[in-house]
Design a protein around this motif. Sequence first.
Motif, short mmCIF file in Angstrom:
data_model
loop_
_atom_site.label_atom_id
_atom_site.label_comp_id
_atom_site.label_asym_id
_atom_site.label_seq_id
_atom_site.Cartn_x
_atom_site.Cartn_y
_atom_site.Cartn_z
N LEU A 1 0.86 -1.18 0.00
CA LEU A 1 0.00 0.00 0.00
C LEU A 1 0.90 1.23 0.00
O LEU A 1 1.89 1.30 0.74
CB LEU A 1 -0.89 0.02 1.25
CG LEU A 1 -2.03 -0.99 1.23
CD1 LEU A 1 -2.60 -1.19 2.64
CD2 LEU A 1 -3.13 -0.54 0.28
N TYR A 2 0.57 2.21 -0.83
CA TYR A 2 1.38 3.42 -0.97
C TYR A 2 0.67 4.61 -0.37
O TYR A 2 -0.56 4.72 -0.40
CB TYR A 2 1.64 3.69 -2.46
CG TYR A 2 2.45 2.58 -3.09
CD1 TYR A 2 3.84 2.58 -3.01
CD2 TYR A 2 1.82 1.52 -3.73
CE1 TYR A 2 4.58 1.54 -3.57
CE2 TYR A 2 2.55 0.49 -4.29
CZ TYR A 2 3.93 0.51 -4.20
OH TYR A 2 4.66 -0.52 -4.74
N GLY A 3 1.46 5.53 0.15
CA GLY A 3 0.97 6.79 0.68
C GLY A 3 1.99 7.87 0.41
O GLY A 3 3.13 7.60 0.03
N THR A 4 1.59 9.11 0.63
CA THR A 4 2.51 10.23 0.41
C THR A 4 3.41 10.42 1.63
O THR A 4 3.14 9.89 2.70
CB THR A 4 1.73 11.53 0.12
OG1 THR A 4 0.80 11.75 1.18
CG2 THR A 4 1.00 11.45 -1.21
N THR A 5 4.46 11.19 1.43
CA THR A 5 5.46 11.42 2.48
C THR A 5 5.45 12.88 2.95
O THR A 5 4.80 13.73 2.35
CB THR A 5 6.87 11.14 1.92
OG1 THR A 5 7.12 12.07 0.86
CG2 THR A 5 7.01 9.71 1.44
N LYS A 6 6.20 13.14 3.99
CA LYS A 6 6.42 14.51 4.47
C LYS A 6 7.06 15.34 3.35
O LYS A 6 6.73 16.51 3.16
CB LYS A 6 7.32 14.48 5.71
CG LYS A 6 7.56 15.81 6.34
CD LYS A 6 6.37 16.20 7.18
CE LYS A 6 6.69 17.45 7.97
NZ LYS A 6 5.48 18.13 8.41
N ARG B 1 7.22 19.71 -0.67
CA ARG B 1 7.39 20.10 -2.08
C ARG B 1 6.17 20.81 -2.65
O ARG B 1 6.29 21.65 -3.52
CB ARG B 1 7.68 18.87 -2.96
CG ARG B 1 9.00 18.21 -2.69
CD ARG B 1 10.09 18.78 -3.59
NE ARG B 1 11.35 18.17 -3.28
CZ ARG B 1 11.98 17.35 -4.08
NH1 ARG B 1 11.47 17.04 -5.26
NH2 ARG B 1 13.13 16.84 -3.72
N PHE B 2 4.97 20.45 -2.15
CA PHE B 2 3.75 21.05 -2.67
C PHE B 2 3.19 22.13 -1.75
O PHE B 2 2.09 22.63 -1.96
CB PHE B 2 2.71 19.96 -2.96
CG PHE B 2 3.05 19.17 -4.20
CD1 PHE B 2 2.57 19.56 -5.44
CD2 PHE B 2 3.88 18.06 -4.12
CE1 PHE B 2 2.90 18.85 -6.58
CE2 PHE B 2 4.23 17.34 -5.27
CZ PHE B 2 3.74 17.74 -6.50
N GLY B 3 3.97 22.50 -0.73
CA GLY B 3 3.58 23.60 0.16
C GLY B 3 2.34 23.32 0.99
O GLY B 3 1.53 24.22 1.23
N LEU B 4 2.18 22.08 1.44
CA LEU B 4 1.01 21.69 2.22
C LEU B 4 1.41 21.44 3.67
O LEU B 4 2.48 20.91 3.94
CB LEU B 4 0.39 20.41 1.65
CG LEU B 4 0.02 20.43 0.17
CD1 LEU B 4 -0.32 19.03 -0.31
CD2 LEU B 4 -1.13 21.39 -0.08
N ASN B 5 0.54 21.81 4.60
CA ASN B 5 0.78 21.48 6.01
C ASN B 5 0.39 20.04 6.31
O ASN B 5 1.05 19.35 7.07
CB ASN B 5 0.00 22.41 6.93
CG ASN B 5 0.50 23.83 6.85
OD1 ASN B 5 1.70 24.07 6.86
ND2 ASN B 5 -0.41 24.78 6.75
N ASP B 6 -0.71 19.62 5.70
CA ASP B 6 -1.17 18.23 5.83
C ASP B 6 -2.09 17.93 4.66
O ASP B 6 -2.35 18.80 3.82
CB ASP B 6 -1.87 17.99 7.18
CG ASP B 6 -3.06 18.92 7.41
OD1 ASP B 6 -3.83 19.16 6.45
OD2 ASP B 6 -3.23 19.39 8.54
N LEU B 7 -2.59 16.71 4.59
CA LEU B 7 -3.42 16.30 3.45
C LEU B 7 -4.74 17.07 3.39
O LEU B 7 -5.34 17.19 2.33
CB LEU B 7 -3.68 14.79 3.49
CG LEU B 7 -2.44 13.93 3.24
CD1 LEU B 7 -2.77 12.46 3.44
CD2 LEU B 7 -1.87 14.18 1.87
N GLY B 8 -5.17 17.63 4.51
CA GLY B 8 -6.38 18.44 4.53
C GLY B 8 -6.24 19.70 3.70
O GLY B 8 -7.23 20.33 3.32
N ASP B 9 -4.99 20.10 3.40
CA ASP B 9 -4.73 21.29 2.58
C ASP B 9 -4.85 21.01 1.08
O ASP B 9 -4.78 21.93 0.27
CB ASP B 9 -3.33 21.85 2.85
CG ASP B 9 -3.22 22.53 4.20
OD1 ASP B 9 -4.27 22.80 4.82
OD2 ASP B 9 -2.09 22.80 4.63
#
Length: 133
Positions: free
Chosen positions: A73-78, A83-91
Amino acid sequence: MDAHANVHERTTQRLTQQGLETLAVIAYRQPITSLEIAEVRGVSTASGVLNTLLERHLIKIVGRKNVIGRPFLYGTTKEFLIRFGLNDLGDLPKIEDMAAQLGCDPPPVLMEQAVPEEMLPLEEGDIPDGQVE
């Protein structure tokens, strides 16, 4: 050119269209298997793109799906968030908002709510170096 320069060059290169599509699918549907990613994208395989995203530390293997074959199973990393300027996935922008900006209907497969899946923890020796299922 030394090996370090080559690694830096590879990690700063732009992502391909396939890489961005795959990364978006993972970001919105994680945790997700390689087969599920390929199904969403409508392609036969996603392993080459997954290897590139793993090398660039934008995604990681987060566990194994509790089905026959126990696929990764894959997920995104810190690093993805940074790199995309997000604080968390909610952004992440809402899919509906992006579709409206692009003047198209949102892809139904991304609009479906992912069902929480039983995930098996990774065990010692689960991930051979440099290999993706």
